[in-house]
Design an enzyme around this catalytic site. Structure first.
Site, PDB file in Angstrom:
ATOM      1  CB  SER A  68     -18.066 -26.853   7.736  1.00  0.00           C
ATOM      2  OG  SER A  68     -18.762 -26.221   8.714  1.00  0.00           O
ATOM      3  CE  LYS A  71     -17.983 -23.272   6.864  1.00  0.00           C
ATOM      4  NZ  LYS A  71     -17.543 -23.179   8.195  1.00  0.00           N
ATOM      5  CE1 TYR A 196     -21.300 -20.602   5.868  1.00  0.00           C
ATOM      6  CE2 TYR A 196     -22.721 -20.166   7.563  1.00  0.00           C
ATOM      7  CZ  TYR A 196     -21.453 -20.760   7.022  1.00  0.00           C
ATOM      8  OH  TYR A 196     -20.814 -21.641   7.924  1.00  0.00           O
ATOM      9  CE1 TYR A 248     -15.666 -26.671  11.353  1.00  0.00           C
ATOM     10  CE2 TYR A 248     -15.451 -28.867  11.980  1.00  0.00           C
ATOM     11  CZ  TYR A 248     -16.067 -27.923  11.283  1.00  0.00           C
ATOM     12  OH  TYR A 248     -17.396 -28.028  10.790  1.00  0.00           O
ATOM     13  CB  VAL A 266     -21.613 -29.082  12.646  1.00  0.00           C
ATOM     14  CG1 VAL A 266     -22.704 -28.625  11.808  1.00  0.00           C
ATOM     15  CG2 VAL A 266     -21.659 -28.928  13.961  1.00  0.00           C
TER      16      VAL A 266
END
Lengths: 312, 312, 312, 312
Positions: A68, A71, A196, A248, A266
Site C-alpha cells: 500500500s 498508493k 495495481y 488505515y 501490508v
C-alpha cells in the site's frame, strides 16, 4: 527544533533493539501467501536527512514489497498524468473509518466513488488513471517513477509476490467490478488490477523508502540536485492524505501519537516524512490489528517524542 | 514564511466582500429553530496574531453560539480533568467518514464507543467527563474555561438557543441512550445532555474565537502573559483532531484545500489555528452540504493560499 | 390431515421430556434483570383445539411475561383502533435481516420508518397508536384486550418485570428518540415507552397463549361462542407478519423447519398457530443465539413434522 | 374454498385489461440492455389447475426470460444434487431487508455467507452447486430440469439476453468475487457466472411458468401422470423461501396483500403458486420500484382477494 541527527544515529540501534520486542505481539500478513514467509522479528530503519546525512539500523537491508505504500506514489503520478480535477472526479478526499478493503461506503454513500485514494478501492481507480497504452507500459512508468524518486535502479517487481497476489486477490477483484458497475472505473478490470498488483509488488529496501520520503519532505525537490521531481502542490496533497488516511483506520491515533505524514503497507513497510527535514523507511513484517507494522509504529512514536517531530 | 500581517489587515475587507457571495449557495441551519433566524449573507472574521496584532472585517461583531466548536474545548477540559487514559477509554481517535450525528458505527463497530470526540456521540461522552457535582457546576466550569481562553468575561449562555436545542434534540437523546446502553456513558442521560446543550449555546464573537485559537496556536501559552493555560500535550491532541475530524466529513478535503487545524459549528462559526502564529474566528451562518460555513471555508482557503498556511 | 389430538395428548409428556434437554444449550435472558431468575431447564406447553379439546405438559403452569409476543396483539389493537392505512403509514411490512433492536435501517433506509411492527422500533410506534388519553388508559385497554382473547381475567402486569425493564431499557429509549427525531413517533417518548414496557410485562401462562392463538387460528372468531373477536383481515395480517418476522432473524429458518405462524418473546414464551385447528403456548426460558426458546423451537419442530403442520 | 375455475376463466380478460393500466407507473428494466426492448404495456397470464383445466389472457404468448424466477428451480436442483445439509452450509434461510444485489450483509454479518438463495449472492452460490463437469453440462442440466417441469421442450436459452447480461453484469461479478474471497464460493467465478447468466436467460412463456408452478402446488407430483418430479420436502423449502424472500424486499407486503408463494424476475415474469390447486405464470415487463411487475402484482392481488387464496 531540527533533529539532532548525530545523536539520532548513535541511539538508533538501541531503539530498534528495544522496539523489536513489540513484534512478538503482531502477526505477519498471510492473505498474500508469499508474504507469510517474512521473519516475524525483523525490524529495520533508514533515515535520509536533507543535509545528505543518512542513518540506518536493524534489518535495514532486508528487501520487501511496497504494497500500500505504492498508493502514495501512484496518486502522485496520476496527478501528474491527469491533473487534480480529473483525479478527484474519480476519488474523494475523506477518511472512511472502515477497514482498507471495505465495500460498505461504495454501496451506502452516493455517488458510489471511493472515499480516498489510499484505500484499496481508491487505489485501484488511481491505477486506472496512469497513462500508458498497455498494462505493461503503465507498470513500467510506475516503476521508473519509483526508481527516480528512490534515486536507484534496483527497485524491481517481485514476480512471485505479484503472482501470489494476482492469484488470490478476489476481494480486490470484487472491489474493482463494483467500481466498474458504478461507472467509476472506466478501464477494464483485469488490466487495471494487473497494474495495481504490480505496483504493490515493487521490491525495495528501507533506504529507498527513506529517499522517496525525503523528496516529499523537501516539497518535491531532489535535495542533492535541487531539481523539482514533483510539483509542490501534489506533494502537499499526498502528505495531507498520509496524515488523514495513511495508516488505515488507525490514522487518527497515529496523528496524535506520532504526528507526521506516513503510509504503511501490508508487507510491514512504513514510509514516513518529517517535513523539511527527513525521509524515513521502516520494515517490520509483524502487523498490529489495524494492519500497521507494530514494532515500526512503536519506533516512530519513540523517535517523534524524542525529537518533537509532531506537526501538531 | 510568517504571514505578512499588515498586508493581510489591508486586504481583509476585500476578501470578505468577495467571499460573501458564496453564502448564497449555502443554507442557514434550521434543525435548532433558534438558529434559523441568522442572516444568510453575514460573513465576519477576526484574527489574533502572536505579536499582539489583531485584524477583523465584515460582520465580526455579530454574536453567535459555539455549537460544535465547543467540542474542542470540552475535550481539552476533560483531558485536564481526567487525564488522557480515562478520556480515551471512552472515545476513540479515528475519523468516521459518516455524518456528525450518525449511529452506524456505534452499532457496527465493537466495542460500540464513539470513534472520536468531535462527533456528537463522542462529545456527549466528553461532556459527561467534565468534573462537577451538578450539571450547573459542570456548565459553569466550561463557561469559565471558555472565558479564560477568550480573555473576556462576556461569553455567556444564550438561553433561547439552549432551550430551543434542549426541546428539539431528539437525535442527540437517541445517541446518548445508545451510549448509555453500551455502557460508554456512565452518567445519567438528561443531566449529561444539559451540559452538552449548554456548551453548544455559549455565545461569542469572532474575536473570542480568534483569541482562543491563538492560545492553541501558541501551544497553550497565553501570548500576552506567557502563562501556560493548557498543557502542550493536550493542545497537540486537540489540533490533531481538528485536522482529522474538525470539519465533519469534509475534514479530508479541508486538510488538502486549507491545511490548518479548524473546527466548525452549525451556527456558522469556524475556529482556525495557524500554528505558531495566529488564531482565527469566523462567522458565516450559511452552511454547505457538509455543515460548514460555505463563505467561511472559501475565505480560509483564500487566506491559506495567499499566505501559504498549509501544514502539509 | 387434521391433527390426531388424542394421539398428541398422549405423546406430549414424552416429547416435552425429550426436548427439555435442548435447554442446556441455551441461555436465560439477562438484559432485563428480573428475567434472569427464570429456571433454565423449564419447558411447558399448552394446546387448544378448535373442537374445545386441550392438552398440556411440562411446566405449563409457570407464569411468564409476554415480552415480544405482545407485539402481535398491540398490532391487532392498533389496526382496530386506527385502521390499516394509518398503521402502515408509520410502519412497514418487510423483514429486516437485522437483530430485533437494530437501528441500522432507521438511519440507512429512507424514510426512516421501522421496517415492520414486530421489531422493537416498529412495536414502539404501534404502542403510540393505541387509543387512550393517558398511558394508563392505553395500557388498560391492552390488558383488557389480552384478557378477552385469553378468555381469562388473570393475565396482569408483573410490576417488578415492568419496573426492571423501565429502569434498564436504554436501547429502547434510544430507538424511541430516533423515531421521534424522524417524525415517525408522534407521541412523547416516555409515555409511549411506558405503554410498551407494560405490554411486555403482562404475565400469562401457556394456556392463555394457547387460547389467544386459537382465536388467530380460527380467523378471529371465538370458537366456543362463535363471536368475532377480531376482523379476519387483521388476523391475516398478523399471521403474515408472524411467518415473515415472528421469530426474529431466524424467521426464515423457522418457516422452513416448522412452517406455522409464531411469535417468540425474550422471557422464553412462544405463541404458535396451526391455522384452522390449534393455538399453542410454550414457555422455555433458555434462549438460542437468535433469542428464541431453544427447547420450545425444537418441540414445535417435532410436533410440526409429526403432524405435518407446515403451511408450505 | 377451491377456486371457481370456470368463473375465473370468464373474468380473466377483464381483469387483465383493468390491471394493464398499472403498467404505466412502472419501468422496464434497463440494466441488462436486451431487456430494455420489452413492451411497457404488455400483461399476460396463464393458470394451470390441478384438474387439468387451464386459462390464459392478455399477452400470454409473449416469450420472456426467467431471470430471478430461475433461482427457485436451481435451488431445487441443487437440493436434489447435493442434499439439504450441503446447500445450507453455503446459503442461509433468512430474508435480508436489503435490495437483491446488496453486498452489505456479506461484509457486516459473519460468516459472510448469503442470507438466502433468492438474492443474487445466494443464487450464484447455488449455481456453483449444480452437478456437472463443465458449465455447459450444468447449464444443460438446468435447462432439462426446466423443460421437464414445464412439460415442454421449447424453453431454450435466449442467446442475446445471455450475452447482454454476461457483458454487463459487473455487480454480479463483484458479488461472486466477494463470495470467492469469503470461501463461500468454491468454484471459479466466471464458469459459475456463466451458469448463472444462462439460467437467467432461459426463455419461456406464461404457460410454462404456470405448469412449473402447478408441480410446486402439487407438492412435486406431476398432476397428469402422478409421477413425483420433486421431493415434497424440497418443494416445501422452495415455497417457504418464495413467501419470505420471493418478491425481493417487497416480500413482506406481498405476503400480506396476496399471501401465496411467488417469485418474480426482472424481465417482468412472476411465478405464483396456490398450494393444492394452481400454478400461475405472469408476464408484465414494467416493474415497480422494488423490481416486481407492477401490473402483475396488481393482477395477483385482485385474484387472491376474489378467490381468497391467501395462506394466512
Amino acid at each position: 527544533m531540527p533533529t539532532d541527527f548525530r545523536h539520532l544515529s548513535e541511539q538508533l540501534p538501541d531503539w530498534v533493539q528495544a522496539c523489536r520486542a513489540y513484534a512478538a505481539d503482531g502477526r505477519v500478513a498471510t492473505y498474500i501467501p508469499e508474504l507469510a514467509h517474512a521473519p516475524q522479528q525483523a525490524l529495520g530503519i533508514a533515515l535520509h536527512h536533507k543535509s545528505g546525512l543518512t542513518a540506518s539500523a536493524g534489518d535495514c537491508g532486508m528487501p520487501f514489497t511496497l504494497q500500500s505504500i505504492s498508493k502514495v506514489f501512484t496518486l502522485l503520478l496520476a496527478l501528474i498524468d491527469r491533473g487534480e480535477q480529473a483525479v478527484f472526479e474519480k476519488v474523494g478526499m475523506e477518511p472512511t473509518g472502515d477497514v482498507f478493503n471495505s465495500m460498505l461506503k461504495l454501496e451506502l454513500v452516493q455517488p458510489g466513488k471511493p472515499f480516498n485514494p489510499l484505500i484499496n478501492a481508491g487505489a485501484i481507480v488511481i491505477s486506472s488513471l496512469i497513462r500508458g497504452d498497455t498494462p505493461e507500459q503503465k507498470s513500467g512508468r510506475i516503476l521508473s517513477f519509483i526508481r527516480e524518486l528512490a534515486g536507484d535502479d534496483r527497485p524491481s517487481f517481485n514476480e512471485s509476490v505479484y503472482r501470489s497476489e494476482a492469484a488470490t486477490a478476489n476481494r480486490n477483484r470484487s472491489l474493482a467490478y463494483f467500481l466498474k458497475d458504478n461507472k467509476v472505473l472506466d478501464e477494464d478490470v483485469e488490466p487495471t488490477l494487473d497494474v495495481y498488483f504490480k505496483q504493490c509488488a515493487i521490491e525495495v529496501t528501507c533506504a529507498h523508502i527513506a529517499r522517496m520520503g525525503l523528496v516529499l519532505a523537501n516539497d518535491g525537490v531532489d535535495p542533492s540536485t535541487g531539481r523539482e521531481l514533483l510539483p509542490k502542490r501534489y506533494v502537499r496533497i499526498a502528505k495531507s492524505f498520509m496524515v488523514t488516511c495513511g495508516m488505515y483506520n488507525a490514522s487518527g491515533e497515529f496523528a496524535i501519537q506520532v504526528g507526521i505524514p506516513a503510509k504503511s503497507g501490508v508487507a510491514g513497510g512504513i514510509l514516513a516524512v518529517v517535513p523539511g527535514e527527513l525521509g524515513i523507511g521502516i520494515i517490520g513484517p509483524a502487523l498490529n490489528d489495524k494492519g500497521n507494522s507494530t514494532a515500526g509504529v512503536h519506533l516512530l512514536k519513540r523517535l517523534s517524542e524524542q525529537y518533537d517531530w509532531s506537526m501538531f
